[in-house]
Design a protein around this motif. Sequence first.
Motif: not given
Length: 121
Positions: A12-15
């Motif tokens: 989720f960090e990148a998303k």
Amino acid sequence: MSITRISTGGEFEAKVGYCRAVVAGGFVHVAGTVGQGDDVVSQCKSALEVIGGALEKAGASFSDVVRVTYMLPDRHEFEPCFPILREVFGDNPPAATMIECNLIDPKFRIEIEVTALAPQA
């Protein structure tokens, strides 16, 4: 003032576009963290492991935590986590808040967010 961003590589960090922790203004701000597992106890332990890793990368530890927020979709599931939290924070209990709310996915039973003092340079 310098800002240090700490990533753990979570999906989720990148998303979503965030990082696990940010060191700024004398504090380590650790994002809300969910854990893996089939129940609230295993997810609590898992989330705390991720948070501990982020604190370590920032040069801090659980003894530096000054504030913690627990978010659970069912407040009745919080009590089984008490022994784990007591063990982790020990003689250095932070100010704490528990909020009953929906989380990003129904499979998640607890999300934990902390703020800690950053190490002095």
